[in-house]
Design a protein around this motif. Structure first.
Motif, short mmCIF file in Angstrom:
data_model
loop_
_atom_site.label_atom_id
_atom_site.label_comp_id
_atom_site.label_asym_id
_atom_site.label_seq_id
_atom_site.Cartn_x
_atom_site.Cartn_y
_atom_site.Cartn_z
N GLU A 68 1.06 -0.94 0.00
CA GLU A 68 0.20 -0.11 -0.07
C GLU A 68 0.94 1.28 0.08
OE1 GLU A 68 -2.35 -0.49 3.49
OE2 GLU A 68 -3.85 -1.70 2.34
N ARG A 69 1.96 1.33 0.60
CA ARG A 69 2.96 2.23 0.66
C ARG A 69 3.75 2.50 -0.61
NH1 ARG A 69 4.19 0.71 6.01
NH2 ARG A 69 6.22 -0.22 5.15
N SER A 70 3.85 1.36 -1.24
CA SER A 70 4.73 1.33 -2.53
C SER A 70 4.09 2.31 -3.71
CB SER A 70 5.18 -0.14 -3.00
OG SER A 70 5.79 -0.16 -4.20
N GLY A 71 5.02 2.83 -4.54
CA GLY A 71 4.53 3.65 -5.69
C GLY A 71 4.73 2.57 -7.12
N SER A 72 5.09 1.33 -6.59
CA SER A 72 5.52 0.57 -7.66
C SER A 72 4.21 0.00 -8.51
CB SER A 72 6.21 -0.66 -7.34
OG SER A 72 6.38 -1.60 -8.42
N PRO A 73 4.22 -0.23 -9.82
CA PRO A 73 2.96 -0.57 -10.44
C PRO A 73 2.75 -2.26 -9.93
CG PRO A 73 4.13 0.34 -12.00
CD PRO A 73 4.86 0.55 -10.70
N ALA A 74 3.99 -2.84 -9.57
CA ALA A 74 3.82 -4.21 -9.29
C ALA A 74 3.09 -4.24 -7.62
CB ALA A 74 5.21 -4.73 -9.08
N ALA A 75 2.59 -3.36 -7.08
CA ALA A 75 2.27 -3.47 -5.67
C ALA A 75 0.84 -4.17 -5.71
CB ALA A 75 2.07 -2.05 -5.06
N ASP A 76 0.08 -3.73 -6.69
CA ASP A 76 -1.46 -4.37 -6.92
C ASP A 76 -1.24 -5.83 -7.29
OD1 ASP A 76 -2.46 -1.76 -6.35
OD2 ASP A 76 -2.83 -1.45 -8.68
N VAL A 77 -0.22 -6.08 -7.92
CA VAL A 77 0.05 -7.70 -8.27
C VAL A 77 0.20 -8.55 -6.99
CG1 VAL A 77 1.28 -9.13 -9.55
CG2 VAL A 77 0.82 -6.93 -10.61
#
Length: 233
Positions: A68-77
């Motif tokens: 939730e804190r990450s701005g990476s597109p992989a976070a939702d994955v």
């Protein structure tokens, strides 16, 4: 003839303004994609390491917080797979592993689409800009011959100036098409590489998730006795 930038726009009429607009749009899309894709691999790997450490500790809440804190597109994955956390009191049973894998794969496909977002604009500009330039040239030549008919004077010398000015739009359209195609090919190949890297990270993440999932659901993972990654003595 003066071939300055302002003269190009003036001689190219409305078609040249359209071509310039296409060039600006192509550059804007390319810059936005370059900024969005910059550092994708480093952010995704850093998040994967953080989530993996949290899972081996049995701390699903921390893994979720990392996503939730990450701005990476992989976070939702990665977040899609964390529905495998032990269900809280009153919550319905956790879904089977097959559904978890399917959910992660769906999010990965969504992430792939986000990586390629806006690239179709570059492809469209590269394909249509030469035709816009050609249209402007045809209109300019028609105008030159119309003037010749109106004045009643013939000869190539009469229309040469008008035709040379009309050809400016063709040159402009080709130049913008080259710009857009080069940017499209570079960003498209880069997005494909990032999509492959995301796939590898997702597969590794699913392997780890399947490994720790039984312990997480059974409540066997204790903070004081973390699970050890496979292969460690």
């Amino acid at each position: 003839m003066d071939f300055s930038y302002s003269t190009f726009l003036k001689n190219g009429s409305a078609a040249m303004w359209i071509i310039v607009a296409c060039s600006v749009i192509a550059l804007a899309v390319a810059i936005e994609r370059a900024v969005a894709l910059f550092g994708f691999t480093a952010k995704a790997k850093s998040l994967a390491d953080a989530v993996t450490r949290a899972l081996y500790r049995g701390d699903v809440e921390d893994a979720r917080a990392q996503c939730e804190r990450s701005g990476s597109p992989a976070a939702d994955v990665f977040l899609a797979g964390l529905v495998a956390a032990p269900p809280r009191p009153g919550a319905r049973a956790a879904p089977p592993v097959e559904k978890i894998v399917a959910a992660v794969e769906r999010e990965r496909q969504q992430a792939n689409l986000k990586l390629r977002r806006g690239l179709w604009i570059l492809g469209t500009v590269g394909a249509t800009a030469p035709f816009v330039g050609l249209f402007g040239t045809v209109v300019g030549i028609m105008h030159a011959f119309r003037q010749m008919a109106a004045t009643g004077q013939g000869g190539f010398a009469v229309v040469a100036s008008g035709i040379s000015e009309a050809l400016v739009t063709t040159a402009g359209g080709i130049a913008v098409a080259i710009e857009a195609v080069v940017l499209f090919n570079f960003l498209n190949v880069h997005a494909q590489k990032l999509a492959l890297q995301l796939r590898l990270l997702t597969e590794e993440y699913l392997e780890i998730l399947k490994e720790v999932l039984p312990a997480l659901r059974a409540g066997a993972a204790e903070p004081t006795a973390p699970l050890r990654p496979a292969g460690e003595g």
